[in-house]
Enzyme design. Structure first.
Site, PDB file in Angstrom:
ATOM      1  N   LYS A  20       0.759  -1.108  -0.046  1.00 36.34           N
ATOM      2  CA  LYS A  20       0.032  -0.111  -0.134  1.00 36.34           C
ATOM      3  C   LYS A  20       0.916   1.213  -0.045  1.00 36.34           C
ATOM      4  O   LYS A  20       0.635   2.042  -0.772  1.00 36.34           O
ATOM      5  CB  LYS A  20      -1.012   0.085   1.491  1.00 36.34           C
ATOM      6  N   SER A  21       1.993   1.307   1.000  1.00 38.92           N
ATOM      7  CA  SER A  21       2.690   2.446   1.017  1.00 38.92           C
ATOM      8  C   SER A  21       3.472   2.983  -0.412  1.00 38.92           C
ATOM      9  O   SER A  21       3.686   3.805  -0.764  1.00 38.92           O
ATOM     10  CB  SER A  21       3.881   2.192   1.906  1.00 38.92           C
ATOM     11  N   SER A 164       4.614  10.233  10.421  1.00 32.06           N
ATOM     12  CA  SER A 164       5.715  10.380   9.667  1.00 32.06           C
ATOM     13  C   SER A 164       5.126  10.941   8.112  1.00 32.06           C
ATOM     14  O   SER A 164       5.961  11.214   7.336  1.00 32.06           O
ATOM     15  CB  SER A 164       6.499   9.205   9.389  1.00 32.06           C
ATOM     16  N   SER A 191       7.563   5.977  13.178  1.00 29.51           N
ATOM     17  CA  SER A 191       7.440   5.404  11.822  1.00 29.51           C
ATOM     18  C   SER A 191       8.524   5.721  10.749  1.00 29.51           C
ATOM     19  O   SER A 191       8.231   5.927   9.507  1.00 29.51           O
ATOM     20  CB  SER A 191       5.898   5.774  11.326  1.00 29.51           C
ATOM     21  N   ASP A 311       1.776  -0.137  12.364  1.00 26.74           N
ATOM     22  CA  ASP A 311       0.929  -0.935  11.599  1.00 26.74           C
ATOM     23  C   ASP A 311       0.817  -2.610  12.132  1.00 26.74           C
ATOM     24  O   ASP A 311      -0.086  -3.406  11.953  1.00 26.74           O
ATOM     25  CB  ASP A 311       0.932  -1.097  10.199  1.00 26.74           C
ATOM     26  N   LYS A 338      -4.955   6.326  14.285  1.00 28.69           N
ATOM     27  CA  LYS A 338      -4.903   5.747  13.036  1.00 28.69           C
ATOM     28  C   LYS A 338      -6.463   5.623  12.604  1.00 28.69           C
ATOM     29  O   LYS A 338      -7.114   6.499  13.299  1.00 28.69           O
ATOM     30  CB  LYS A 338      -4.556   4.271  13.019  1.00 28.69           C
TER      31      LYS A 338
HETATM   32  O1  LIG Z   1       3.579   6.698   5.020  1.00 31.89           O
HETATM   33  C1  LIG Z   1       2.954   5.588   4.938  1.00 31.89           C
HETATM   34  O2  LIG Z   1       2.776   4.872   3.974  1.00 31.89           O
HETATM   35  C2  LIG Z   1       2.249   5.341   6.268  1.00 31.89           C
HETATM   36  C3  LIG Z   1       2.803   5.586   7.474  1.00 31.89           C
HETATM   37  C4  LIG Z   1       2.365   5.104   8.714  1.00 31.89           C
HETATM   38  O3  LIG Z   1       1.645   6.186   9.352  1.00 31.89           O
HETATM   39  P1  LIG Z   1       2.218   7.085  10.256  1.00 31.89           P
HETATM   40  O4  LIG Z   1       3.370   7.757   9.965  1.00 31.89           O
HETATM   41  O5  LIG Z   1       1.270   8.068  10.664  1.00 31.89           O
HETATM   42  O6  LIG Z   1       2.462   6.374  11.911  1.00 31.89           O
HETATM   43  C5  LIG Z   1       1.572   3.775   8.780  1.00 31.89           C
HETATM   44  O7  LIG Z   1       0.935   3.644   9.832  1.00 31.89           O
HETATM   45  C6  LIG Z   1       0.527   3.922   7.613  1.00 31.89           C
HETATM   46  O8  LIG Z   1      -0.178   2.731   7.382  1.00 31.89           O
HETATM   47  C7  LIG Z   1       1.286   4.209   6.387  1.00 31.89           C
HETATM   48  C1  LIG Z   2      -2.912   3.958   9.365  1.00 28.32           C
HETATM   49  C2  LIG Z   2      -2.904   3.160   8.185  1.00 28.32           C
HETATM   50  O1  LIG Z   2      -3.238   4.122   7.051  1.00 28.32           O
HETATM   51  P1  LIG Z   2      -3.481   5.575   6.543  1.00 28.32           P
HETATM   52  O2  LIG Z   2      -2.529   6.425   7.653  1.00 28.32           O
HETATM   53  O3  LIG Z   2      -3.026   5.709   5.214  1.00 28.32           O
HETATM   54  O4  LIG Z   2      -4.675   5.692   6.644  1.00 28.32           O
HETATM   55  C3  LIG Z   2      -3.036   1.803   7.961  1.00 28.32           C
HETATM   56  O5  LIG Z   2      -2.879   1.311   6.649  1.00 28.32           O
HETATM   57  O6  LIG Z   2      -2.835   1.100   8.940  1.00 28.32           O
END
Ligand SMILES: O=C(O)C1=C[C@@H](OP(=O)(O)O)[C@@H](O)[C@H](O)C1
Ligand SMILES: C=C(OP(=O)(O)O)C(=O)O
Length: 430
Positions: A20-21, A164, A191, A311, A338
């Site tokens: 996803k990221s 982050s 993160s 996550d 989240k």
């Molecule tokens: O940059 C990203 O793709 C993500 C960063 C993380 O969030 P945070 O940076 O808010 O912890 C993670 O929890 C999220 O699912 C995806």
């Molecule tokens: C926190 C998440 O994603 P986002 O911050 O993009 O909603 C996640 O996938 O758990």
């Protein structure tokens, strides 16, 4: 949607869904470039929100089988002619808020009820220092957000302890500014691996960012840069894979191989180390990208610092619930920001399955034991639903609601689990 889950074991091979990221970043960077092809993208509710937002800024996206061809903006983003709806996706909201800062007009960004509870204060504050007018319509740092473009590079600091994504968002947009930007991180950067993923993708797009870690963390981002993202294949997602790997480790008689898991900057690859430490039988063939787990060993308690890998908290909480001894999940306050307050959600639902759990502001303390079935609530949160599903495979006789939430990051979750033999039934109509 609701599902019922009986005691299960899983066997066979399955491909980890695409990350996803990486998909969010690939789409955003392609939107700012000229012409790119993204192979094996994650097509999910969250990544489609990023596709739609990119189109509203002027990119055009063709979807072919297992690829996206993106004709990018290659210059200044358009002023969107409607409100941007980031739906449930924090990543989309934060990245697109920063991109809106580079338009010549006003953009309004919003999302669903969950996204409208999530904080954006540090990002709005920094954008205002960078010459943008950015605020929440409700004055509470939550979406709906209004952004009037006018980004100028400058030296600024940003609090890294909430998300982050604010930093990733600025790293993606500031290279477009006239002048260079220096972004100094204050507070403990949470993160961090996600920032490294952003930096890796920026490098692939030909963007230069200098990192100075001599005294805290500073990112120096030269201005007037051009994006040149071209052809990219999205890797497998370790966060999504964590539910498969954990399910196999917790259930006697299971043996699965999850494919397409190559070494990566994804912080959540640490799930392999966590499972190994907890005593699971797990091997990672890094060249082949295969992770194999055999179930049946009694797992042992662990201490998990969630700072870099928020996550994984729902997955590790469920592993802790069946492990021998008392586990601690620490440094996890950001997990409250989240899709739901995930510490609260876990502390509410896992005890229904018989789990002994103590919740504190930044931590969970979980003593493992025998689980029993119950009707649990998925909190409309994909990671809570997936974590409760694998707990249900151990507990048996469990029902979970709001299971459609898996469409956010892993639309094929139930199909993959069932193809491996999990006893999961859709009971929406019953
Ligand atoms: O940059 C990203 O793709 C993500 C960063 C993380 O969030 P945070 O940076 O808010 O912890 C993670 O929890 C999220 O699912 C995806
Ligand atoms: C926190 C998440 O994603 P986002 O911050 O993009 O909603 C996640 O996938 O758990």
């Amino acid at each position: 949607m609701r599902v019922s889950i009986d005691k299960s074991l899983i066997k066979g091979e399955v491909f980890a869904p695409p990350s996803k990221s990486y998909t969010h970043r690939a789409v955003a960077l392609a939107a700012l470039s000229k012409e790119s092809t993204i192979r094996h993208p994650l097509i999910s509710a969250d990544t489609l929100a990023t596709v739609r937002a990119s189109e509203m800024f002027g990119a055009s996206v063709e979807r072919e089988e297992d690829k996206l061809i993106i004709h990018g903006i290659n210059g200044k983003p358009n002023v969107p002619d409607d409100v941007i709806d980031a739906a449930n996706s924090g990543t989309t909201l934060r990245f697109m808020t920063a991109i809106a800062a580079f338009t010549d007009g006003v953009t309004v960004l919003t999302g669903d009820a969950s996204l409208r509870t999530r904080p954006n204060g540090p990002l709005l504050e920094v954008l205002n220092k960078l010459g943008v007018k950015a605020c929440s319509t409700r004055g509470n740092e939550r979406a709906p957000l209004v952004v009037k473009g006018g980004l100028k590079g400058k030296d600024v600091s940003i609090d890294g302890s909430i998300s982050s994504q604010f930093i990733s968002a600025l790293l993606i947009t500031c290279p477009l500014a006239e002048n260079s930007t220096t972004l100094s991180i204050t507070g403990k950067l949470k993160s961090r691996p996600y920032v490294d993923v952003t930096l890796e993708m920026l490098e692939l797009a030909g963007i230069k960012v200098h990192i100075d870690e001599s005294n805290g963390t500073r990112f120096i981002i030269p201005g007037k840069q051009k994006y040149d993202f071209k052809d990219y294949t999205v890797p497998g997602d370790f966060s999504s894979a964590s539910y498969l790997l954990a399910a196999a480790a917790m259930t006697n008689g299971s043996e699965i191989t999850v494919k397409n898991l190559f070494p990566s900057k994804q912080g959540d690859k640490v799930i392999i180390e966590i499972l190994r430490q907890m005593g699971a039988d797990i091997t990672w063939d890094k060249e082949a990208g295969n992770v194999t787990v055999k179930g049946g060993r009694q797992l042992k308690a662990t201490t998990f610092d969630a700072g870099a890998s928020p996550d994984l908290v729902p997955t590790v909480a469920v592993l802790a619930a069946v492990a021998e001894g008392t586990s601690r999940i620490e440094n996890a306050e950001h997990v409250r920001y989240k899709e739901t307050d995930r510490l609260r959600a876990l502390a509410t639902e896992l005890p229904k399955l018989g789990v002994d759990l103590k919740e504190e502001r930044e931590s969970l303390t979980i003593t493992g034991g025998k689980l029993h079935g119950a009707a649990v609530h998925g909190w409309d949160d994909h990671r809570i639903v997936m974590a409760l599903s694998i707990a249900g495979m151990v507990a048996g006789s469990t029902t979970i609601d709001t299971t459609e939430a898996v469409s956010i990051s892993y639309p094929g979750f139930f199909k993959d689990m069932c193809s491996l033999g999990a006893k999961i039934k859709d009971i929406a109509e019953e």
